[in-house]
Design a protein around this motif. Sequence first.
Motif, PDB file in Angstrom:
ATOM      1  N   ILE A 300       0.812  -1.218   0.000  1.00 18.50           N
ATOM      2  CA  ILE A 300       0.000   0.000   0.000  1.00 18.50           C
ATOM      3  C   ILE A 300       0.847   1.271   0.000  1.00 18.50           C
ATOM      4  O   ILE A 300       0.590   2.192  -0.795  1.00 18.50           O
ATOM      5  CB  ILE A 300      -0.975  -0.023   1.190  1.00 18.50           C
ATOM      6  CG1 ILE A 300      -2.049  -1.104   0.955  1.00 18.50           C
ATOM      7  CG2 ILE A 300      -1.630   1.344   1.394  1.00 18.50           C
ATOM      8  CD1 ILE A 300      -2.904  -1.418   2.161  1.00 18.50           C
ATOM      9  N   GLU A 301       1.835   1.363   0.846  1.00 18.80           N
ATOM     10  CA  GLU A 301       2.606   2.600   0.936  1.00 18.80           C
ATOM     11  C   GLU A 301       3.404   2.862  -0.337  1.00 18.80           C
ATOM     12  O   GLU A 301       3.518   4.013  -0.784  1.00 18.80           O
ATOM     13  CB  GLU A 301       3.523   2.575   2.162  1.00 18.80           C
ATOM     14  CG  GLU A 301       2.772   2.645   3.481  1.00 18.80           C
ATOM     15  CD  GLU A 301       1.810   3.831   3.534  1.00 18.80           C
ATOM     16  OE1 GLU A 301       2.203   4.950   3.128  1.00 18.80           O
ATOM     17  OE2 GLU A 301       0.660   3.644   3.975  1.00 18.80           O
ATOM     18  N   ARG A 303       2.542   1.767  -3.355  1.00 22.15           N
ATOM     19  CA  ARG A 303       1.560   2.134  -4.379  1.00 22.15           C
ATOM     20  C   ARG A 303       1.133   3.593  -4.218  1.00 22.15           C
ATOM     21  O   ARG A 303       0.998   4.325  -5.207  1.00 22.15           O
ATOM     22  CB  ARG A 303       0.352   1.193  -4.277  1.00 22.15           C
ATOM     23  CG  ARG A 303      -0.623   1.273  -5.457  1.00 22.15           C
ATOM     24  CD  ARG A 303      -1.781   2.186  -5.169  1.00 22.15           C
ATOM     25  NE  ARG A 303      -2.396   1.825  -3.902  1.00 22.15           N
ATOM     26  CZ  ARG A 303      -3.025   2.673  -3.141  1.00 22.15           C
ATOM     27  NH1 ARG A 303      -3.110   3.969  -3.473  1.00 22.15           N
ATOM     28  NH2 ARG A 303      -3.580   2.284  -1.992  1.00 22.15           N
ATOM     29  N   ARG A 304       0.952   4.055  -3.010  1.00 22.76           N
ATOM     30  CA  ARG A 304       0.582   5.456  -2.784  1.00 22.76           C
ATOM     31  C   ARG A 304       1.670   6.412  -3.297  1.00 22.76           C
ATOM     32  O   ARG A 304       1.359   7.483  -3.816  1.00 22.76           O
ATOM     33  CB  ARG A 304       0.328   5.692  -1.296  1.00 22.76           C
ATOM     34  CG  ARG A 304      -1.012   5.159  -0.816  1.00 22.76           C
ATOM     35  CD  ARG A 304      -1.150   5.244   0.686  1.00 22.76           C
ATOM     36  NE  ARG A 304      -2.527   4.975   1.103  1.00 22.76           N
ATOM     37  CZ  ARG A 304      -2.878   4.618   2.337  1.00 22.76           C
ATOM     38  NH1 ARG A 304      -1.947   4.498   3.289  1.00 22.76           N
ATOM     39  NH2 ARG A 304      -4.149   4.389   2.622  1.00 22.76           N
ATOM     40  N   LYS A 305       2.932   6.015  -3.181  1.00 23.44           N
ATOM     41  CA  LYS A 305       4.024   6.878  -3.637  1.00 23.44           C
ATOM     42  C   LYS A 305       4.163   6.860  -5.160  1.00 23.44           C
ATOM     43  O   LYS A 305       4.538   7.872  -5.757  1.00 23.44           O
ATOM     44  CB  LYS A 305       5.351   6.400  -3.022  1.00 23.44           C
ATOM     45  CG  LYS A 305       5.499   6.678  -1.535  1.00 23.44           C
ATOM     46  CD  LYS A 305       6.897   6.301  -1.053  1.00 23.44           C
ATOM     47  CE  LYS A 305       7.162   4.805  -1.164  1.00 23.44           C
ATOM     48  NZ  LYS A 305       8.485   4.427  -0.574  1.00 23.44           N
ATOM     49  N   ASP A 307       1.843   5.328  -7.761  1.00 22.59           N
ATOM     50  CA  ASP A 307       0.812   4.960  -8.732  1.00 22.59           C
ATOM     51  C   ASP A 307       0.667   5.978  -9.864  1.00 22.59           C
ATOM     52  O   ASP A 307       0.623   5.611 -11.049  1.00 22.59           O
ATOM     53  CB  ASP A 307      -0.537   4.658  -8.059  1.00 22.59           C
ATOM     54  CG  ASP A 307      -1.064   5.756  -7.169  1.00 22.59           C
ATOM     55  OD1 ASP A 307      -0.476   6.858  -7.129  1.00 22.59           O
ATOM     56  OD2 ASP A 307      -2.098   5.514  -6.497  1.00 22.59           O
ATOM     57  N   ARG A 371      -5.265  -4.673  -0.594  1.00 15.81           N
ATOM     58  CA  ARG A 371      -4.560  -3.746  -1.480  1.00 15.81           C
ATOM     59  C   ARG A 371      -5.536  -3.067  -2.455  1.00 15.81           C
ATOM     60  O   ARG A 371      -5.460  -1.848  -2.665  1.00 15.81           O
ATOM     61  CB  ARG A 371      -3.470  -4.482  -2.262  1.00 15.81           C
ATOM     62  CG  ARG A 371      -2.315  -4.960  -1.408  1.00 15.81           C
ATOM     63  CD  ARG A 371      -1.220  -5.604  -2.258  1.00 15.81           C
ATOM     64  NE  ARG A 371      -0.144  -6.142  -1.430  1.00 15.81           N
ATOM     65  CZ  ARG A 371       0.982  -6.669  -1.902  1.00 15.81           C
ATOM     66  NH1 ARG A 371       1.192  -6.723  -3.213  1.00 15.81           N
ATOM     67  NH2 ARG A 371       1.904  -7.133  -1.075  1.00 15.81           N
ATOM     68  N   THR A 374      -7.995  -0.622  -0.591  1.00 21.24           N
ATOM     69  CA  THR A 374      -7.337   0.616  -0.186  1.00 21.24           C
ATOM     70  C   THR A 374      -7.050   1.500  -1.391  1.00 21.24           C
ATOM     71  O   THR A 374      -7.192   2.732  -1.317  1.00 21.24           O
ATOM     72  CB  THR A 374      -6.032   0.304   0.571  1.00 21.24           C
ATOM     73  OG1 THR A 374      -6.319  -0.590   1.653  1.00 21.24           O
ATOM     74  CG2 THR A 374      -5.407   1.570   1.119  1.00 21.24           C
ATOM     75  N   ALA A 375      -6.655   0.894  -2.502  1.00 27.83           N
ATOM     76  CA  ALA A 375      -6.434   1.670  -3.732  1.00 27.83           C
ATOM     77  C   ALA A 375      -7.721   2.340  -4.185  1.00 27.83           C
ATOM     78  O   ALA A 375      -7.713   3.498  -4.628  1.00 27.83           O
ATOM     79  CB  ALA A 375      -5.889   0.760  -4.829  1.00 27.83           C
ATOM     80  N   ASP A 378      -8.319   5.305  -1.848  1.00 28.08           N
ATOM     81  CA  ASP A 378      -7.404   6.400  -2.147  1.00 28.08           C
ATOM     82  C   ASP A 378      -7.765   7.112  -3.443  1.00 28.08           C
ATOM     83  O   ASP A 378      -7.602   8.331  -3.550  1.00 28.08           O
ATOM     84  CB  ASP A 378      -5.965   5.862  -2.238  1.00 28.08           C
ATOM     85  CG  ASP A 378      -5.414   5.408  -0.897  1.00 28.08           C
ATOM     86  OD1 ASP A 378      -5.986   5.765   0.148  1.00 28.08           O
ATOM     87  OD2 ASP A 378      -4.415   4.670  -0.895  1.00 28.08           O
TER      88      ASP A 378
END
Length: 386
Positions: A300-301, A303-305, A307, A371, A374-375, A378
């Motif tokens: 997750i972290e 992917r947040r940075k 994507d 995952r 959460t995506a 977000d």
Amino acid sequence: MSEVLERIQTAYAADQARGFKKVTAVVDLPRSYEELTEDWMTEALCRDVPGARVLSVNLGPPDNGSSNRRRISVVYNAAGQAAGLPERLFCKASHDLANRMVLGVSGGAKGEVNFYNLFRPHIEMEVPTSYFAAWNEVSCNSLIILGDITDSVESFCDDKTPMSLERARSQMRLLARLHASGYANAQVQRNLSQMPTWEEFYHRSCDFGLESGIRKAFHEARDILPTSVYGMGEDGMWDCMLQSVARHGTLQRTITHGDVHLKNWYVAGNGEMGLSDWQCSNSGHWSRDLIYTIATALPIEDRRKWDRELVAYYLDELASHGGPRVSLDEAWLHCRQQLWTALSWWLVTLCPPEGLPDMQPRDTTIEFLTRIGTAMDDAGSATAFG
């Protein structure tokens, strides 16, 4: 669907009634791996090498899931050995009734065979080599023979595989080459008519119980899904999934993989990412493969940075290989909308309906659902349709 299932069941019963019978020519698909013979394998593997023959066929242990998988090793005569013909093979089939029903109704058997026969030769990318691929339209019996890449890859991926930014970029490069072929290659464009559309594939899967499995899993996953998704309720969730499929049908088509979760990727010996398991391949839009890959491949972290950066990188690669120029804003909207059916693929894996095999370990399913959910939270997928 009942007519299709009845046809498959009738053909399967007829196959069983004929009993065990060795096959010697490739016009006859084996109904089990034990029916394979040296003559059949010679015709399948040695057709381009005069004088080459298979002398022995050795079966590995069964490995059954959505398909009937088996590793096979063969021994050739001197002509076959001199030509470097493949000695270690990985095979996928739909021998059992449950597999024929799943892969027949969804179109998975036809789709994967068509991918290897009609598309793979026209696209340069890291994908296993196919030596034989065929299916029977009536019985939905099928067999695909691939090179066994076990000894040549760095690793086969799962939800615990470390994924660096460079590995994720490698995934983007492969997807861009795949998807761009549907725009840049005239033969690929013509062959798209031989594939089910994503909408057809999805709705056929619904006919086999996809919806009931998703609805059941939605409640079982209540502690996994974010409030923005679970708070919509079962009917709201299902409506968004149908809207995702409908929106997909309005977008320009290319060849797509359809099930790009991390377990279908591998790290090749040269460090590039490769993609296997093409039984969900279809004629669809690139955005679903794109965001499904990113959402499942990365913790997750990370992917947040990364994507948005990865989507932008993919779009540049897509255009450089002959695909369209697409803005990041347009692509991101498509991605937000197409996350819904990535979620549906893993909800049904959590609670497969009767007739579907148990396809994945539960801890893997929960990790990918976490995952993806959460995506979606977000990205604001709950409000992606206005």
